[in-house]
Write a protein that holds these residues in place. Sequence first.
Motif, PDB file in Angstrom:
ATOM      1  N   VAL A 117       0.846  -1.203   0.000  1.00  0.00           N
ATOM      2  CA  VAL A 117       0.000   0.000   0.000  1.00  0.00           C
ATOM      3  C   VAL A 117       0.879   1.250   0.000  1.00  0.00           C
ATOM      4  O   VAL A 117       0.633   2.196  -0.756  1.00  0.00           O
ATOM      5  CB  VAL A 117      -0.973  -0.009   1.199  1.00  0.00           C
ATOM      6  CG1 VAL A 117      -1.715   1.316   1.315  1.00  0.00           C
ATOM      7  CG2 VAL A 117      -1.955  -1.173   1.080  1.00  0.00           C
ATOM      8  N   ALA A 118       1.914   1.257   0.820  1.00  0.00           N
ATOM      9  CA  ALA A 118       2.822   2.409   0.887  1.00  0.00           C
ATOM     10  C   ALA A 118       3.523   2.614  -0.459  1.00  0.00           C
ATOM     11  O   ALA A 118       3.646   3.755  -0.928  1.00  0.00           O
ATOM     12  CB  ALA A 118       3.843   2.210   2.002  1.00  0.00           C
ATOM     13  N   ALA A 119       3.953   1.524  -1.100  1.00  0.00           N
ATOM     14  CA  ALA A 119       4.609   1.637  -2.410  1.00  0.00           C
ATOM     15  C   ALA A 119       3.628   2.156  -3.460  1.00  0.00           C
ATOM     16  O   ALA A 119       3.996   2.970  -4.317  1.00  0.00           O
ATOM     17  CB  ALA A 119       5.183   0.284  -2.832  1.00  0.00           C
ATOM     18  N   ALA A 120       2.360   1.721  -3.396  1.00  0.00           N
ATOM     19  CA  ALA A 120       1.343   2.207  -4.340  1.00  0.00           C
ATOM     20  C   ALA A 120       1.122   3.709  -4.162  1.00  0.00           C
ATOM     21  O   ALA A 120       0.954   4.433  -5.145  1.00  0.00           O
ATOM     22  CB  ALA A 120       0.032   1.444  -4.151  1.00  0.00           C
ATOM     23  N   ARG A 121       1.129   4.179  -2.930  1.00  0.00           N
ATOM     24  CA  ARG A 121       0.968   5.630  -2.687  1.00  0.00           C
ATOM     25  C   ARG A 121       2.108   6.418  -3.323  1.00  0.00           C
ATOM     26  O   ARG A 121       1.886   7.488  -3.900  1.00  0.00           O
ATOM     27  CB  ARG A 121       0.900   5.896  -1.183  1.00  0.00           C
ATOM     28  CG  ARG A 121      -0.401   5.483  -0.564  1.00  0.00           C
ATOM     29  CD  ARG A 121      -0.453   5.852   0.924  1.00  0.00           C
ATOM     30  NE  ARG A 121      -1.700   5.404   1.486  1.00  0.00           N
ATOM     31  CZ  ARG A 121      -1.808   4.649   2.582  1.00  0.00           C
ATOM     32  NH1 ARG A 121      -0.716   4.286   3.245  1.00  0.00           N
ATOM     33  NH2 ARG A 121      -2.986   4.277   3.023  1.00  0.00           N
ATOM     34  N   LEU A 122       3.323   5.890  -3.208  1.00  0.00           N
ATOM     35  CA  LEU A 122       4.477   6.569  -3.815  1.00  0.00           C
ATOM     36  C   LEU A 122       4.365   6.571  -5.343  1.00  0.00           C
ATOM     37  O   LEU A 122       4.669   7.580  -5.987  1.00  0.00           O
ATOM     38  CB  LEU A 122       5.779   5.908  -3.374  1.00  0.00           C
ATOM     39  CG  LEU A 122       6.158   6.067  -1.900  1.00  0.00           C
ATOM     40  CD1 LEU A 122       7.392   5.235  -1.572  1.00  0.00           C
ATOM     41  CD2 LEU A 122       6.377   7.533  -1.556  1.00  0.00           C
ATOM     42  N   ARG A 123       3.917   5.447  -5.918  1.00  0.00           N
ATOM     43  CA  ARG A 123       3.732   5.402  -7.376  1.00  0.00           C
ATOM     44  C   ARG A 123       2.650   6.381  -7.811  1.00  0.00           C
ATOM     45  O   ARG A 123       2.797   7.071  -8.821  1.00  0.00           O
ATOM     46  CB  ARG A 123       3.375   3.972  -7.831  1.00  0.00           C
ATOM     47  CG  ARG A 123       4.531   3.003  -7.744  1.00  0.00           C
ATOM     48  CD  ARG A 123       4.246   1.691  -8.440  1.00  0.00           C
ATOM     49  NE  ARG A 123       3.061   0.985  -7.980  1.00  0.00           N
ATOM     50  CZ  ARG A 123       2.996   0.215  -6.908  1.00  0.00           C
ATOM     51  NH1 ARG A 123       4.072   0.044  -6.138  1.00  0.00           N
ATOM     52  NH2 ARG A 123       1.870  -0.407  -6.585  1.00  0.00           N
TER      53      ARG A 123
END
Length: 148
Positions: A117-123
């Motif tokens: 989820v955190a990586a998706a927010r950064l993307r």
Amino acid sequence: MAEIGFYHLTRTGAHDALPVLLGRTLDTGKRAVIRCGTPGDARALDDALWKVSDPVWLPHAATGGKYPERQPIWITAGDDVPNGATFLFMLGATDAPPVDPFERVFDLFDGRDESAVAAARLRWTALKARGHTLAYWRQEAKGWTRAR
């Protein structure tokens, strides 16, 4: 600019959610490339798609397969797009790759994994800054709901 949909998986994994999305892709006459996080993930997805019963059959091959240019669905852990796909499905992405050659991008991420989820927010932030049109879809008990 690509139209990018973030697909927040909350009740199934990507192997269960992908067949419907891929079936719709093929129904529109489009080709897809699926980028997996690792070669092992690509092999596992290749195996899983051979077992799909709905839609009845998803014609595909993975890196190393025969006739890549003929495949409507190509599975890879790399950047190769030998089938001329205009739809990109990303599984296990950790960063925001270049998406400009694609018409549509589907970023599927596991909502039960905080790091995903955190990586998706950064993307999301990186792709929005590049000027792409973004949409957020949340998996529900039946189907998907688009958040506004």
